[in-house]
Design a protein around this motif. Structure first.
Motif, PDB file in Angstrom:
ATOM      1  N   VAL A  42       0.827  -1.200   0.000  1.00  0.00           N
ATOM      2  CA  VAL A  42       0.000   0.000   0.000  1.00  0.00           C
ATOM      3  C   VAL A  42       0.869   1.261   0.000  1.00  0.00           C
ATOM      4  O   VAL A  42       0.530   2.253  -0.633  1.00  0.00           O
ATOM      5  CB  VAL A  42      -0.976  -0.011   1.200  1.00  0.00           C
ATOM      6  N   SER A  43       2.018   1.217   0.667  1.00  0.00           N
ATOM      7  CA  SER A  43       2.898   2.385   0.779  1.00  0.00           C
ATOM      8  C   SER A  43       4.059   2.268  -0.194  1.00  0.00           C
ATOM      9  O   SER A  43       5.085   1.666   0.112  1.00  0.00           O
ATOM     10  CB  SER A  43       3.439   2.495   2.209  1.00  0.00           C
ATOM     11  N   MET A  44       3.883   2.858  -1.380  1.00  0.00           N
ATOM     12  CA  MET A  44       4.949   2.868  -2.385  1.00  0.00           C
ATOM     13  C   MET A  44       5.137   4.292  -2.883  1.00  0.00           C
ATOM     14  O   MET A  44       4.198   5.089  -2.860  1.00  0.00           O
ATOM     15  CB  MET A  44       4.589   1.962  -3.577  1.00  0.00           C
ATOM     16  N   PRO A  45       6.333   4.603  -3.369  1.00  0.00           N
ATOM     17  CA  PRO A  45       6.573   5.946  -3.903  1.00  0.00           C
ATOM     18  C   PRO A  45       5.929   6.134  -5.284  1.00  0.00           C
ATOM     19  O   PRO A  45       5.522   5.180  -5.925  1.00  0.00           O
ATOM     20  CB  PRO A  45       8.102   6.021  -3.994  1.00  0.00           C
ATOM     21  N   GLU A  46       5.855   7.384  -5.695  1.00  0.00           N
ATOM     22  CA  GLU A  46       5.331   7.835  -6.984  1.00  0.00           C
ATOM     23  C   GLU A  46       3.833   7.628  -7.131  1.00  0.00           C
ATOM     24  O   GLU A  46       3.118   8.533  -7.507  1.00  0.00           O
ATOM     25  CB  GLU A  46       6.068   7.198  -8.164  1.00  0.00           C
ATOM     26  N   MET A  47       3.353   6.417  -6.892  1.00  0.00           N
ATOM     27  CA  MET A  47       1.933   6.092  -6.931  1.00  0.00           C
ATOM     28  C   MET A  47       1.735   5.029  -5.859  1.00  0.00           C
ATOM     29  O   MET A  47       2.373   3.984  -5.922  1.00  0.00           O
ATOM     30  CB  MET A  47       1.553   5.542  -8.313  1.00  0.00           C
ATOM     31  N   ASN A  48       0.899   5.306  -4.868  1.00  0.00           N
ATOM     32  CA  ASN A  48       0.769   4.319  -3.797  1.00  0.00           C
ATOM     33  C   ASN A  48       0.009   3.082  -4.288  1.00  0.00           C
ATOM     34  O   ASN A  48      -0.537   3.062  -5.394  1.00  0.00           O
ATOM     35  CB  ASN A  48       0.157   4.933  -2.531  1.00  0.00           C
ATOM     36  N   GLY A  49      -0.031   2.060  -3.465  1.00  0.00           N
ATOM     37  CA  GLY A  49      -0.643   0.799  -3.864  1.00  0.00           C
ATOM     38  C   GLY A  49      -2.129   0.899  -4.134  1.00  0.00           C
ATOM     39  O   GLY A  49      -2.658   0.195  -4.996  1.00  0.00           O
ATOM     40  N   LEU A  50      -2.824   1.765  -3.418  1.00  0.00           N
ATOM     41  CA  LEU A  50      -4.253   1.961  -3.659  1.00  0.00           C
ATOM     42  C   LEU A  50      -4.480   2.569  -5.032  1.00  0.00           C
ATOM     43  O   LEU A  50      -5.347   2.115  -5.791  1.00  0.00           O
ATOM     44  CB  LEU A  50      -4.861   2.855  -2.568  1.00  0.00           C
ATOM     45  N   GLU A  51      -3.687   3.568  -5.377  1.00  0.00           N
ATOM     46  CA  GLU A  51      -3.790   4.199  -6.692  1.00  0.00           C
ATOM     47  C   GLU A  51      -3.394   3.222  -7.801  1.00  0.00           C
ATOM     48  O   GLU A  51      -4.041   3.169  -8.852  1.00  0.00           O
ATOM     49  CB  GLU A  51      -2.891   5.439  -6.760  1.00  0.00           C
ATOM     50  N   ALA A  52      -2.346   2.440  -7.559  1.00  0.00           N
ATOM     51  CA  ALA A  52      -1.892   1.471  -8.560  1.00  0.00           C
ATOM     52  C   ALA A  52      -2.947   0.388  -8.792  1.00  0.00           C
ATOM     53  O   ALA A  52      -3.211   0.000  -9.937  1.00  0.00           O
ATOM     54  CB  ALA A  52      -0.569   0.845  -8.128  1.00  0.00           C
ATOM     55  N   VAL A  72      -0.821  -5.350   0.806  1.00  0.00           N
ATOM     56  CA  VAL A  72       0.067  -5.619   1.932  1.00  0.00           C
ATOM     57  C   VAL A  72       0.353  -4.280   2.614  1.00  0.00           C
ATOM     58  O   VAL A  72       0.775  -3.324   1.967  1.00  0.00           O
ATOM     59  CB  VAL A  72       1.387  -6.266   1.464  1.00  0.00           C
ATOM     60  N   THR A  73       0.105  -4.231   3.928  1.00  0.00           N
ATOM     61  CA  THR A  73       0.311  -2.995   4.653  1.00  0.00           C
ATOM     62  C   THR A  73       0.729  -3.274   6.092  1.00  0.00           C
ATOM     63  O   THR A  73       0.454  -4.339   6.634  1.00  0.00           O
ATOM     64  CB  THR A  73      -0.973  -2.127   4.634  1.00  0.00           C
ATOM     65  N   ALA A  74       1.378  -2.299   6.687  1.00  0.00           N
ATOM     66  CA  ALA A  74       1.789  -2.409   8.083  1.00  0.00           C
ATOM     67  C   ALA A  74       0.616  -2.143   9.015  1.00  0.00           C
ATOM     68  O   ALA A  74       0.681  -2.434  10.202  1.00  0.00           O
ATOM     69  CB  ALA A  74       2.915  -1.422   8.377  1.00  0.00           C
ATOM     70  N   HIS A  75      -0.462  -1.623   8.471  1.00  0.00           N
ATOM     71  CA  HIS A  75      -1.635  -1.300   9.284  1.00  0.00           C
ATOM     72  C   HIS A  75      -2.583  -2.490   9.326  1.00  0.00           C
ATOM     73  O   HIS A  75      -2.794  -3.166   8.329  1.00  0.00           O
ATOM     74  CB  HIS A  75      -2.354  -0.077   8.720  1.00  0.00           C
ATOM     75  N   ALA A  76      -3.171  -2.732  10.470  1.00  0.00           N
ATOM     76  CA  ALA A  76      -4.065  -3.876  10.628  1.00  0.00           C
ATOM     77  C   ALA A  76      -5.441  -3.435  11.130  1.00  0.00           C
ATOM     78  O   ALA A  76      -6.112  -4.176  11.824  1.00  0.00           O
ATOM     79  CB  ALA A  76      -3.446  -4.890  11.575  1.00  0.00           C
ATOM     80  N   LEU A  77      -5.837  -2.249  10.752  1.00  0.00           N
ATOM     81  CA  LEU A  77      -7.134  -1.742  11.182  1.00  0.00           C
ATOM     82  C   LEU A  77      -8.219  -2.121  10.180  1.00  0.00           C
ATOM     83  O   LEU A  77      -7.943  -2.307   8.990  1.00  0.00           O
ATOM     84  CB  LEU A  77      -7.081  -0.218  11.326  1.00  0.00           C
ATOM     85  N   LYS A  78      -9.453  -2.224  10.644  1.00  0.00           N
ATOM     86  CA  LYS A  78     -10.566  -2.592   9.779  1.00  0.00           C
ATOM     87  C   LYS A  78     -10.676  -1.637   8.592  1.00  0.00           C
ATOM     88  O   LYS A  78     -10.917  -2.061   7.467  1.00  0.00           O
ATOM     89  CB  LYS A  78     -11.865  -2.602  10.586  1.00  0.00           C
ATOM     90  N   ALA A  87     -10.296   0.094  -3.307  1.00  0.00           N
ATOM     91  CA  ALA A  87      -9.360   0.485  -4.366  1.00  0.00           C
ATOM     92  C   ALA A  87      -9.292  -0.560  -5.476  1.00  0.00           C
ATOM     93  O   ALA A  87      -8.692  -0.311  -6.513  1.00  0.00           O
ATOM     94  CB  ALA A  87      -7.973   0.718  -3.779  1.00  0.00           C
ATOM     95  N   GLY A  88      -9.894  -1.731  -5.251  1.00  0.00           N
ATOM     96  CA  GLY A  88      -9.881  -2.768  -6.277  1.00  0.00           C
ATOM     97  C   GLY A  88      -9.059  -3.986  -5.918  1.00  0.00           C
ATOM     98  O   GLY A  88      -8.931  -4.915  -6.718  1.00  0.00           O
ATOM     99  N   MET A  89      -8.498  -3.987  -4.721  1.00  0.00           N
ATOM    100  CA  MET A  89      -7.747  -5.167  -4.291  1.00  0.00           C
ATOM    101  C   MET A  89      -8.737  -6.257  -3.887  1.00  0.00           C
ATOM    102  O   MET A  89      -9.874  -5.980  -3.535  1.00  0.00           O
ATOM    103  CB  MET A  89      -6.826  -4.815  -3.129  1.00  0.00           C
ATOM    104  N   ASP A  90      -8.297  -7.497  -3.970  1.00  0.00           N
ATOM    105  CA  ASP A  90      -9.168  -8.622  -3.669  1.00  0.00           C
ATOM    106  C   ASP A  90      -9.008  -9.145  -2.253  1.00  0.00           C
ATOM    107  O   ASP A  90      -9.900  -9.813  -1.729  1.00  0.00           O
ATOM    108  CB  ASP A  90      -8.886  -9.770  -4.649  1.00  0.00           C
ATOM    109  N   ASP A  91      -7.881  -8.861  -1.650  1.00  0.00           N
ATOM    110  CA  ASP A  91      -7.594  -9.389  -0.330  1.00  0.00           C
ATOM    111  C   ASP A  91      -6.591  -8.478   0.334  1.00  0.00           C
ATOM    112  O   ASP A  91      -6.104  -7.512  -0.263  1.00  0.00           O
ATOM    113  CB  ASP A  91      -7.052 -10.824  -0.432  1.00  0.00           C
ATOM    114  N   TYR A  92      -6.230  -8.802   1.561  1.00  0.00           N
ATOM    115  CA  TYR A  92      -5.432  -7.919   2.405  1.00  0.00           C
ATOM    116  C   TYR A  92      -4.569  -8.778   3.317  1.00  0.00           C
ATOM    117  O   TYR A  92      -5.017  -9.817   3.808  1.00  0.00           O
ATOM    118  CB  TYR A  92      -6.422  -7.073   3.208  1.00  0.00           C
TER     119      TYR A  92
END
Length: 119
Positions: A42-52, A72-78, A87-92
């Protein structure tokens, strides 16, 4: 550091993979390589994972295919899981990622013959 950890896990699972250094590259790699599965930080430069992920979903419209994307993210909140799905992802998958957790997610999306669960 995350790229190194994922490389070690994926190598240990015997999977072929490519690593994108940023979200724009991930979108381009999806277009050219047509992967069976995407692990999207989720946290990537230039375009984050949600945008990608959203860009990949827009590109897939009319193609008749949908590549599974696991956020994939370091955050584990609902709310973080819901943002990934919206954002279009299928899983987390939350960090830290263990080989067994990652193998289970991969198996769930591309089949149990793709990778054997490690001990």
């Amino acid at each position: 550091m995350n790229q190194l950890v994922f490389s070690q896990i994926l190598d240990g699972l015997g999977l072929a993979y490519r690593i994108a250094s940023n979200g724009r590259t991930a979108v381009e790699m999806h277009r050219t390589l047509k992967p069976r599965l995407i692990l999207m930080d989720v946290s990537m430069p230039e375009m984050n994972g949600l945008e990608a992920a959203a860009a990949i979903r827009r590109a897939e419209v009319g193609m008749g295919t949908r590549t599974p994307i696991i956020g994939v993210t370091a955050h584990a909140l609902k709310d973080d899981r819901e943002m990934c799905i919206e954002a279009g992802m299928d899983d987390y998958l939350s960090k830290p990622v263990s080989p067994n957790k990652l193998a289970a997610k991969i198996n769930a999306w591309i089949g149990s013959d793709a990778v054997a669960l490690s001990a």
